[in-house]
Scaffold this motif. Structure first.
Motif, mmCIF file in Angstrom:
data_model
loop_
_atom_site.group_PDB
_atom_site.id
_atom_site.type_symbol
_atom_site.label_atom_id
_atom_site.label_comp_id
_atom_site.label_asym_id
_atom_site.label_seq_id
_atom_site.Cartn_x
_atom_site.Cartn_y
_atom_site.Cartn_z
ATOM 1 N N THR A 63 0.863 -1.178 0.000
ATOM 2 C CA THR A 63 0.000 0.000 0.000
ATOM 3 C C THR A 63 0.904 1.235 0.000
ATOM 4 O O THR A 63 2.112 1.130 0.254
ATOM 5 N N PRO A 64 0.378 2.421 -0.273
ATOM 6 C CA PRO A 64 1.229 3.602 -0.393
ATOM 7 C C PRO A 64 2.212 3.854 0.753
ATOM 8 O O PRO A 64 3.356 4.272 0.478
ATOM 9 N N PRO A 65 1.868 3.606 2.015
ATOM 10 C CA PRO A 65 2.874 3.844 3.067
ATOM 11 C C PRO A 65 4.159 3.031 2.897
ATOM 12 O O PRO A 65 5.221 3.448 3.386
ATOM 13 N N PHE B 57 1.423 12.703 -8.219
ATOM 14 C CA PHE B 57 1.001 13.767 -7.322
ATOM 15 C C PHE B 57 0.473 13.210 -6.002
ATOM 16 O O PHE B 57 0.718 13.774 -4.931
ATOM 17 N N TYR B 58 -0.265 12.118 -6.071
ATOM 18 C CA TYR B 58 -0.825 11.521 -4.862
ATOM 19 C C TYR B 58 0.277 11.044 -3.921
ATOM 20 O O TYR B 58 0.278 11.360 -2.730
ATOM 21 N N LEU B 59 1.229 10.280 -4.453
ATOM 22 C CA LEU B 59 2.294 9.767 -3.602
ATOM 23 C C LEU B 59 3.169 10.898 -3.062
ATOM 24 O O LEU B 59 3.592 10.870 -1.897
ATOM 25 N N ALA C 114 7.559 -1.814 -7.076
ATOM 26 C CA ALA C 114 6.135 -1.626 -7.365
ATOM 27 C C ALA C 114 5.976 -0.522 -8.403
ATOM 28 O O ALA C 114 6.915 0.206 -8.728
ATOM 29 N N ALA C 115 4.767 -0.411 -8.929
ATOM 30 C CA ALA C 115 4.401 0.675 -9.841
ATOM 31 C C ALA C 115 2.958 1.049 -9.552
ATOM 32 O O ALA C 115 2.138 0.187 -9.211
ATOM 33 N N MET C 116 2.641 2.326 -9.690
ATOM 34 C CA MET C 116 1.290 2.801 -9.394
ATOM 35 C C MET C 116 0.750 3.587 -10.576
ATOM 36 O O MET C 116 1.461 4.402 -11.173
ATOM 37 N N GLY C 117 -0.509 3.314 -10.947
ATOM 38 C CA GLY C 117 -1.116 4.013 -12.062
ATOM 39 C C GLY C 117 -2.460 3.408 -12.405
ATOM 40 O O GLY C 117 -2.987 2.558 -11.658
ATOM 41 N N PRO C 118 -3.061 3.784 -13.534
ATOM 42 C CA PRO C 118 -4.344 3.204 -13.950
ATOM 43 C C PRO C 118 -4.222 1.696 -14.131
ATOM 44 O O PRO C 118 -3.258 1.210 -14.736
ATOM 45 N N ARG D 103 -10.495 10.659 -5.916
ATOM 46 C CA ARG D 103 -10.815 10.391 -7.315
ATOM 47 C C ARG D 103 -9.980 9.254 -7.869
ATOM 48 O O ARG D 103 -9.394 9.362 -8.944
ATOM 49 N N GLY D 104 -9.957 8.177 -7.161
ATOM 50 C CA GLY D 104 -9.191 7.031 -7.612
ATOM 51 C C GLY D 104 -9.955 6.096 -8.519
ATOM 52 O O GLY D 104 -9.401 5.120 -9.018
#
Length: 298
Positions: free
Chosen positions: A166-168, A185-187, A217-221, A249-250
């Protein structure tokens, strides 16, 4: 890319009948015909007479739309083919570049045309269905919702054997994101400008970096992450969609845009998509590309 950020910042869900209340604070715009000359496009009857329909789709936007062996391909392109088949006409696809923001893209490709040598297409695919856009951009009919998308996290299964990150986690573990994307921007807002955030030119490149072991890891759509997993089947990569604290707005809904002057076309396109959703044709397109299909809210 600008397109990714502009789409993500525009996303939201408008329930039928709810847009009126949300539009109460908006001042109606000047009608286009009273402001400047424009390309009004073809009427629905003309499309049927001509025997073809043109869809504007984003270029270099795998797995949604891209060029392959000189032809347009991708999920959005296959959806366009379903629509054309339902209307009894041949599909044509116009691969277009993303503009400064979504409003510019809709102006250039749906209701006005670019200032220099511009023209509109009959339908634009992969347009977020958002109540604020419905209120703000009166020149476009937003309809034809055909899928839902969300921000997700891909990861090396060997690094997270018990559960996905998860992001943390990314205060300590390196994570790949597309530069200036909403995930970036979120991270950054969540954990600060940490050195663990590795920025790539695209989500596809971020997934290539993950597969190469540059990050954990990678984060995106989600669809773009899953497309990366399809490209790297031996990489041991997985994807999940954990709750994202403070990320309002995820999730968003994907539909089409049609000029407000051609509502009969918009209705016909929406009917075609509704039928394709009902008989499972759209879910089969996603399966064809190895993607998870999430039904839209309609």
């Amino acid at each position: 890319m600008v397109r990714r950020l502009s789409l993500a910042l525009a996303i939201g869900v408008a329930l039928p009948g709810g847009a009126v209340a949300r539009c109460e604070g908006y001042v109606p715009q000047a009608r286009p015909q009273n402001t400047f000359a424009q390309d009004v496009g073809r009427e629905f009857d003309r499309i049927l007479t001509d025997g073809w329909i043109e869809f504007a789709v984003y270029a270099d936007y795998a797995p949604w739309s891209f060029e392959e062996k000189g032809r347009a391909a991708g999920v959005d392109v296959e959806v366009g083919r379903l629509i054309a088949k339902a209307l009894g006409v041949e599909p044509k696809f116009r691969l277009v570049a993303a503009g400064e923001n979504l409003e510019a893209d809709l102006m250039n490709y749906v209701w006005k045309g670019a200032a220099v040598g511009g023209r509109v297409s009959d339908v634009m695919l992969h347009v977020p269905y958002d109540s604020e856009l419905v209120c703000r951009i009166e020149q476009v009919t937003f309809t034809g919702q055909y899928a839902a998308e969300n921000i997700a996290i891909a990861y090396q299964g060997a690094d997270y054997e018990e559960k996905g990150p998860t992001p943390p986690f990314f205060r300590f573990d390196p994570v790949a994101v597309e530069n200036d994307s909403i995930a970036d921007f979120y991270l950054t807002s969540l954990i600060g400008p940490a050195g663990k955030i590795h920025r790539f030119r695209s989500t596809a490149a971020a997934m290539d970096g993950l597969a190469a072991g540059d990050t954990k890891a990678a984060m995106g759509p989600r669809a773009e992450l899953e497309a990366g997993i399809v490209r790297h089947p031996e990489g041991g990569l997985k994807v999940h969609s954990p709750p994202l604290v403070g990320f309002a707005r995820g999730n968003w809904t994907i539909g089409v845009g049609v000029s407000f002057q051609h509502r009969d076309l918009a209705y016909a396109v929406d009917d075609a998509i509704e039928n394709a959703l009902g008989d499972g044709e759209i879910s089969r397109i996603f399966a064809q590309y190895g993607l998870t299909f999430t039904p839209p809210q309609r």
